[in-house]
Design an enzyme around this catalytic site. Structure first.
Site, PDB file in Angstrom:
ATOM      1  N   GLU A  83     -15.779  -5.228   8.989  1.00 38.28           N
ATOM      2  CA  GLU A  83     -16.601  -6.247   8.322  1.00 38.28           C
ATOM      3  C   GLU A  83     -16.592  -7.557   9.108  1.00 38.28           C
ATOM      4  OE1 GLU A  83     -15.765  -6.755   4.115  1.00 38.28           O
ATOM      5  OE2 GLU A  83     -16.907  -8.617   4.052  1.00 38.28           O
ATOM      6  N   LYS A 270     -10.707  -8.172  -3.981  1.00 42.70           N
ATOM      7  CA  LYS A 270     -11.273  -7.466  -2.820  1.00 42.70           C
ATOM      8  C   LYS A 270     -11.212  -8.393  -1.604  1.00 42.70           C
ATOM      9  CE  LYS A 270     -14.608  -5.911   0.111  1.00 42.70           C
ATOM     10  NZ  LYS A 270     -15.192  -6.641   1.261  1.00 42.70           N
ATOM     11  N   ASP A 286      -0.214   3.149   5.545  1.00 42.34           N
ATOM     12  CA  ASP A 286      -1.034   3.954   4.641  1.00 42.34           C
ATOM     13  C   ASP A 286      -1.766   3.012   3.686  1.00 42.34           C
ATOM     14  OD1 ASP A 286      -1.949   5.532   2.531  1.00 42.34           O
ATOM     15  OD2 ASP A 286      -0.250   6.910   2.634  1.00 42.34           O
ATOM     16  N   HIS A 384     -21.199 -15.933   6.433  1.00 42.90           N
ATOM     17  CA  HIS A 384     -21.386 -14.491   6.538  1.00 42.90           C
ATOM     18  C   HIS A 384     -22.622 -14.138   7.358  1.00 42.90           C
ATOM     19  CE1 HIS A 384     -19.583 -11.081   4.335  1.00 42.90           C
ATOM     20  NE2 HIS A 384     -18.720 -12.017   3.988  1.00 42.90           N
TER      21      HIS A 384
HETATM   22  P1  NDP Z   1       8.171   9.582   8.170  1.00 37.86           P
HETATM   23  O1  NDP Z   1       8.808  10.742   7.517  1.00 37.86           O
HETATM   24  O2  NDP Z   1       7.109   9.830   9.186  1.00 37.86           O
HETATM   25  O3  NDP Z   1       9.252   8.657   8.869  1.00 37.86           O
HETATM   26  C1  NDP Z   1      10.422   8.279   8.224  1.00 37.86           C
HETATM   27  C2  NDP Z   1      11.565   8.712   9.114  1.00 37.86           C
HETATM   28  O4  NDP Z   1      11.684   7.848  10.239  1.00 37.86           O
HETATM   29  C3  NDP Z   1      12.897   8.602   8.418  1.00 37.86           C
HETATM   30  O5  NDP Z   1      13.126   9.691   7.589  1.00 37.86           O
HETATM   31  C4  NDP Z   1      13.851   8.526   9.594  1.00 37.86           C
HETATM   32  O6  NDP Z   1      14.164   9.849   9.993  1.00 37.86           O
HETATM   33  C5  NDP Z   1      13.021   7.888  10.701  1.00 37.86           C
HETATM   34  N1  NDP Z   1      13.479   6.516  10.999  1.00 37.86           N
HETATM   35  C6  NDP Z   1      13.668   6.021  12.263  1.00 37.86           C
HETATM   36  N2  NDP Z   1      14.093   4.757  12.212  1.00 37.86           N
HETATM   37  C7  NDP Z   1      14.212   4.431  10.904  1.00 37.86           C
HETATM   38  C8  NDP Z   1      14.610   3.242  10.223  1.00 37.86           C
HETATM   39  N3  NDP Z   1      14.992   2.146  10.865  1.00 37.86           N
HETATM   40  N4  NDP Z   1      14.556   3.228   8.878  1.00 37.86           N
HETATM   41  C9  NDP Z   1      14.138   4.317   8.185  1.00 37.86           C
HETATM   42  N5  NDP Z   1      13.774   5.477   8.768  1.00 37.86           N
HETATM   43  C10 NDP Z   1      13.802   5.536  10.128  1.00 37.86           C
HETATM   44  O7  NDP Z   1       7.550   8.563   7.136  1.00 37.86           O
HETATM   45  P2  NDP Z   1       7.856   8.147   5.653  1.00 37.86           P
HETATM   46  O8  NDP Z   1       8.918   8.946   4.999  1.00 37.86           O
HETATM   47  O9  NDP Z   1       8.027   6.671   5.665  1.00 37.86           O
HETATM   48  O10 NDP Z   1       6.471   8.516   4.943  1.00 37.86           O
HETATM   49  C11 NDP Z   1       5.296   7.844   5.278  1.00 37.86           C
HETATM   50  C12 NDP Z   1       4.190   8.846   5.537  1.00 37.86           C
HETATM   51  O11 NDP Z   1       4.037   9.705   4.407  1.00 37.86           O
HETATM   52  C13 NDP Z   1       2.861   8.184   5.727  1.00 37.86           C
HETATM   53  O12 NDP Z   1       2.209   8.821   6.796  1.00 37.86           O
HETATM   54  C14 NDP Z   1       2.125   8.466   4.423  1.00 37.86           C
HETATM   55  O13 NDP Z   1       0.723   8.471   4.630  1.00 37.86           O
HETATM   56  C15 NDP Z   1       2.653   9.801   4.041  1.00 37.86           C
HETATM   57  N6  NDP Z   1       2.609  10.216   2.647  1.00 37.86           N
HETATM   58  C16 NDP Z   1       2.310   9.354   1.621  1.00 37.86           C
HETATM   59  C17 NDP Z   1       2.306   9.769   0.323  1.00 37.86           C
HETATM   60  C18 NDP Z   1       2.024   8.763  -0.753  1.00 37.86           C
HETATM   61  O14 NDP Z   1       1.926   7.582  -0.474  1.00 37.86           O
HETATM   62  N7  NDP Z   1       1.911   9.146  -2.023  1.00 37.86           N
HETATM   63  C19 NDP Z   1       2.621  11.158  -0.033  1.00 37.86           C
HETATM   64  C20 NDP Z   1       2.980  11.972   1.113  1.00 37.86           C
HETATM   65  C21 NDP Z   1       2.949  11.506   2.398  1.00 37.86           C
HETATM   66  P3  NDP Z   1      15.573  10.215  10.656  1.00 37.86           P
HETATM   67  O15 NDP Z   1      16.600   9.329  10.039  1.00 37.86           O
HETATM   68  O16 NDP Z   1      15.754  11.637  10.320  1.00 37.86           O
HETATM   69  O17 NDP Z   1      15.396   9.938  12.119  1.00 37.86           O
END
Ligand code: NDP
Length: 428
Positions: A83, A270, A286, A384
């Site tokens: 936009e 909005k 997200d 705009h």
């Molecule tokens: P991810 O699972 O992609 O990433 C999170 C992982 O990153 C952690 O489990 C951890 O894994 C790793 N990590 C690395 N550094 C850190 C840190 N400093 N702090 C925390 N974790 C870290 O993402 P999310 O669990 O955050 O989920 C977000 C995704 O899920 C988005 O893509 C979203 O669109 C999607 N989603 C959203 C839904 C909703 O909003 N209702 C439903 C389902 C999916 P490790 O410790 O094992 O390395």
């Protein structure tokens, strides 16, 4: 950051803008080369690993808003948005707001909520007590389901139980909802929490005798709130025929309208989300989660209302505040994969998740100030239509220098539309 390199940024050519960001210390030499070669796109392999049936990319323009001073630090704000005028409005607002010292933010430590919702629970009150008494065992099981987040210093922290019963005799059965409050550190946490909820559901079924129907995070991020505030001296608000005090009072009154009238509140909010979404998208977050959360929060009183408040200080300054629930992260999801998201985090100076939440609330507050100020003074169309004229010129087929020429003539035309743009282009 050397902000002197960024002055009159909007007047610079594309190449000059990129060089200025490099010289100001906002981006690295490598980022500069990537931008100069227009190489921020997702490659095919990454795209196909992100979604199913991938065909190609759907690019959005990525730009930067200027003049933001947040908690005393200068920030350049990356925004991905289609936009026109959003970035200009944010930069303009941030400049006026900087006359009062900029934005100050408050982001308490955040937690994310996960829900296990059960059906067929016999005695609700009894089941609630049993679950509450087993709190530590449930938290331990949740943490065992995702041990790596515990190693990172996070994990399940608290448990609450809600009995979901309609009071208006809808005839629906009651449900029992067990909430876990989880510290997901830098992650938005959807996957972490969904894993935990699926991990604890069998134990909760055992405890309550009920059947788990839903096991997922809640996007209603009431424990991930971020607030940004600003104080704008009245003299900085003077414009056209209006004194600064008049503009201040009109902004306060317009916000009162958006507080009591949902028809206005939706448009008011909005405008806030114009800025917030653009940064959420740019940083690879997200935006559906953020949108869902924010609008639910705007309805928390039972009526959809303005998310911002604007009032007057004892000194006669305009005082603004915005609190948003922000289910966001700085790692995970698309953030670590998408090259434009990575660049956006670099531009912001790699904020942690709480800092990013404060930045988002500040951008929302700036965007709201810009929109309401324009509405109660010149009207929204003046700013705009200037940019809209350029879009119409491009749609009509103008190229290169023709675009500005057609846009300038279009602004003087009796009707600004595609037909008028085509006719101006033909005449040129
Ligand atoms: P991810 O699972 O992609 O990433 C999170 C992982 O990153 C952690 O489990 C951890 O894994 C790793 N990590 C690395 N550094 C850190 C840190 N400093 N702090 C925390 N974790 C870290 O993402 P999310 O669990 O955050 O989920 C977000 C995704 O899920 C988005 O893509 C979203 O669109 C999607 N989603 C959203 C839904 C909703 O909003 N209702 C439903 C389902 C999916 P490790 O410790 O094992 O390395």
């Amino acid at each position: 950051m050397d902000t002197t390199k960024l002055s009159k940024f909007y007047k610079k050519s594309h190449e000059e803008k990129i060089s200025a960001l490099f010289e100001a210390g906002v981006i690295s030499d490598e980022d500069k080369q990537t931008l100069l070669s227009n190489n921020l796109d997702l490659n095919l392999e990454t795209g196909s690993n992100m979604i199913e049936n991938h065909l190609g990319n759907y690019p959005l323009p990525l730009g930067v808003a200027m003049n933001f001073v947040i908690d005393g630090t200068n920030k350049v704000i990356p925004m991905a948005i289609e936009e026109p005028s959003v970035i200009a409005a944010a930069s303009f607002a941030a400049k006026i707001i900087s006359t009062g010292g900029g934005f100050s933010t408050n982001v308490p430590d955040r937690q994310v909520i996960g829900q296990v919702t059960l059906k067929h629970v016999g005695n609700m009150a009894e089941a609630r007590e049993i679950v509450l008494n087993a709190k530590q065992a449930i938290l331990d099981r949740a943490n065992e389901a995702h041990p790596s987040i515990v190693k990172r210093g996070g994990g399940a922290r608290d448990l609450t139980v809600r009995i979901l019963e309609e009071t208006d005799q809808t005839g629906f059965p009651a449900f029992l909802s067990v909430h876990l409050h989880i510290d997901t550190k830098e992650a938005m946490g959807a996957n972490i929490i969904n894993t935990m909820m699926e991990g604890i559901a069998p134990y909760i079924e055992e405890l309550t005798g009920g059947t788990a129907l839903l096991r997922i995070l809640s996007n209603y991020a009431t424990e991930s709130l971020a607030t940004s505030q600003c104080v704008i001296p009245a003299h900085a608000l003077k414009t056209g025929k209006y004194t600064g005090e008049e503009v201040r009072d009109r902004i306060i009154e317009a916000t009162q309208v958006a507080t009591i009238d949902p028809y206005r509140a939706v448009t008011h909010n909005k405008g806030i989300m114009n800025g917030v979404d653009a940064v959420v998208v740019a940083t690879g977050n997200d935006w559906r989660a953020v949108e869902a959360s924010v609008h639910a929060y705007a309805s928390r009183s039972g009526q959809y209302r303005s998310l911002t408040t604007w009032g007057k200080s004892e000194q006669g300054d305009l005082v603004g505040s915005l609190t948003l629930p922000l289910p966001i992260g700085t790692v995970g999801g698309a953030i670590s994969i998408h090259p434009a998201a990575q660049l956006s985090h670099t531009i912001l100076g790699h904020p942690n998740v709480n800092e990013l939440a404060g930045i988002l609330a500040s951008v929302g507050l700036a965007q709201n100030f810009a929109a309401v100020r324009a509405l109660v003074t010149d009207g929204i169309q003046k700013g705009h239509m200037g940019l809209h004229a350029r879009s119409l010129a491009i749609s009509a087929g103008a190229k290169g220098e023709q675009v500005q020429k057609v846009a300038d003539l279009l602004k003087q035309a009796p009707h600004m539309n595609l037909d008028a743009a085509r006719s101006i282009l033909r005449n040129l």
